[in-house]
Design an enzyme around this catalytic site. Structure first.
Site, mmCIF file in Angstrom:
data_model
loop_
_atom_site.group_PDB
_atom_site.id
_atom_site.type_symbol
_atom_site.label_atom_id
_atom_site.label_comp_id
_atom_site.label_asym_id
_atom_site.label_seq_id
_atom_site.Cartn_x
_atom_site.Cartn_y
_atom_site.Cartn_z
ATOM 1 N N ASP A 104 0.821 -1.212 0.000
ATOM 2 C CA ASP A 104 0.000 0.000 0.000
ATOM 3 C C ASP A 104 0.851 1.257 0.000
ATOM 4 O OD1 ASP A 104 0.813 -0.632 2.666
ATOM 5 O OD2 ASP A 104 -0.727 0.693 3.476
ATOM 6 N N GLU A 169 0.504 -1.221 5.708
ATOM 7 C CA GLU A 169 1.566 -0.626 6.529
ATOM 8 C C GLU A 169 1.298 0.851 6.787
ATOM 9 O OE1 GLU A 169 5.319 1.471 7.542
ATOM 10 O OE2 GLU A 169 3.983 1.796 5.826
#
Length: 449
Positions: A104, A169
């Site tokens: 991400d 994350e």
């Protein structure tokens, strides 16, 4: 006879030149393919808060298949896949190597970029503009390209190599790395050392991180008070009390920042406090009611504690100075993580020659012509904190030298030459780690070799 010898010399020289041209053309073609794959990955929009993970999964699995890696897709939380790739080593009982990255990225305000943030546009300087070019899709693909190169040259690892691509994350990794590291799947990997993300370096020296400041303390302070007409002067309004607190907090921030500016401390050695939102007022379709003083007002702050900070002292300061009940203030933590383990020991990895993983890392980087800053504490939070909590060695490292630090910034980019150089750096590190054989007396391990 002389003419014959001269002719042979000429033919030999021409052959060498043609081979050199052929090698250069092949090398240029390979480099173009590497950059193309990097751009393809960057073009997949995995921005929070609605990351599109499945196209990224498909792309990574395609690369893994072309390299010849074993593949697992783990889903601890629905629609949040963890990709685990494996290259089995000869000595399966030896602790393995884990190369971690996250899929991400943070959002991008595209109107403020010179190029569309998910176009992966490459300009005439070779700078590739994209969200995630530094943080940290570069690292995930560099791992894979390094493994591809090692496979192509016939390298056989002694230790098993794992590569993980984890989700979320950028929103603290609760449903990604934390779930993965706490799973039986992770236990079965017998991980000895982990590489995770670092930061770009504006100069020629790479940066390596052996620990980090606290994961976010996300603090929200709230003030309440009687509402009033916009023209009325009275004490203890919500806005007045909130602004008093903001002023006190910003003075603390300035004192910490002054230490950094004066060269008396590094950024990771102070407590950072940054305002991230202000919330107050009564909204209307076109703005806010201008003649009404609101009854509530809030402000949010991102706080990161240094390893030596006294957490209890800071919490007392928050309760007594930043959000005192005497001024109709309350506070809460949206997130609050420890910076030490249960025994009060900082969550760090030894970064000196008493740790063979550090020695191997340093030697591999120097071997390929890289230069290193002294090891550092990462100023923010990464997924590495989850494995350090388990007592596993972990280093944060992103091979980006001569590169401005642009993670989470507008116009994030990475130069293609730095990207390609980083592939070579990882190739050296992985080869060194995967070949490492400490003193082994176990007969089962010896029989595997």
């Amino acid at each position: 006879m002389a003419d014959k010898n001269n002719f042979k010399t000429l033919i030999s020289t021409l052959t060498i030149v043609l081979l050199a041209f052929s090698y250069a053309a092949k090398s240029e073609s390979q480099h173009s393919q590497l950059i193309h794959r990097f751009q393809q990955y960057l073009q997949i929009n995995t921005a929070q808060p609605t990351p599109n993970y499945m196209p990224a999964v498909d792309f990574i699995l395609l690369q893994a298949k072309s390299i010849g890696l074993d593949v697992q897709v783990l889903e601890y939380v629905k629609s949040k896949p963890v990709i685990l790739l494996t290259w089995q080593g000869k000595a399966k009982s030896l602790p393995s190597i884990l190369l971690n990255s996250h899929t991400d990225v943070v959002p991008a305000e595209k109107e403020k970029w010179v190029h569309e943030p998910f176009s992966a546009h490459k300009d005439s300087n070779g700078d590739i503009y994209a969200r995630g070019s530094q943080d940290m899709k570069c690292v995930g693909l560099q791992y894979l390209e390094a493994l591809r190169n090692l496979k192509d040259k016939g390298f056989v690892p002694l230790r098993t190599i794992h590569v993980s691509f984890v989700p979320d994350e950028e929103i603290l990794g609760r449903d990604g790395a934390q779930m993965f590291v706490g799973s039986k799947d992770f236990d079965s990997l017998n991980v000895g050392v982990v590489l995770d993300e670092g930061l770009a370096s504006p100069d020629e020296n790479y940066r390596v991180f052996y620990g980090e400041r606290s994961a976010p303390w996300w603090l929200v302070v709230k003030a309440v008070g009687a509402p009033g007409h916009g023209s009325k002067l009275y004490d203890n309004s919500a806005m007045e009390n909130l602004l008093k607190s903001v002023e006190i907090i910003m003075r603390f921030r300035a004192a910490q920042f002054d230490l950094v500016k004066a060269g008396l401390a590094c950024e990771e050695e102070v407590i950072s406090v940054n305002p991230v939102f202000l919330k107050a007022g009564t909204p209307t379709p076109t703005g806010f009611v201008m003649n009404l003083q609101p009854s509530e007002a809030e402000a949010g702050f991102d706080i990161r504690l240094s390893l030596g900070a006294n957490a209890e002292s800071l919490e007392k300061r928050i309760a007594e100075e930043w959000a005192p009940a005497s001024r109709n203030m309350t506070f809460q933590f949206k997130e609050k993580e420890p910076i030490k383990n249960k025994l009060g020991v900082p969550l760090v990895t030894v970064a000196n020659h008493s740790n063979p993983w550090w020695t191997l890392l340093e030697a591999a980087i120097l071997k390929v012509g890289g230069k290193l800053h002294k090891p550092e504490i990462f100023p923010a939070a990464t997924d590495a904190r989850f494995v350090r909590r388990r007592g596993i060695a972990a280093f944060g490292f992103s091979p980006m030298a001569n590169t401005p630090i642009l993670l989470h910034d507008h116009n994030e980019f990475l130069n293609e030459a730095e990207y390609l150089k980083g592939v070579g750096v990882y190739e050296a590190i992985i080869e060194s780690y995967a070949s490492y054989m400490e003193a082994v007396e176990d007969r089962d391990t010896l029989s595997e070799l």
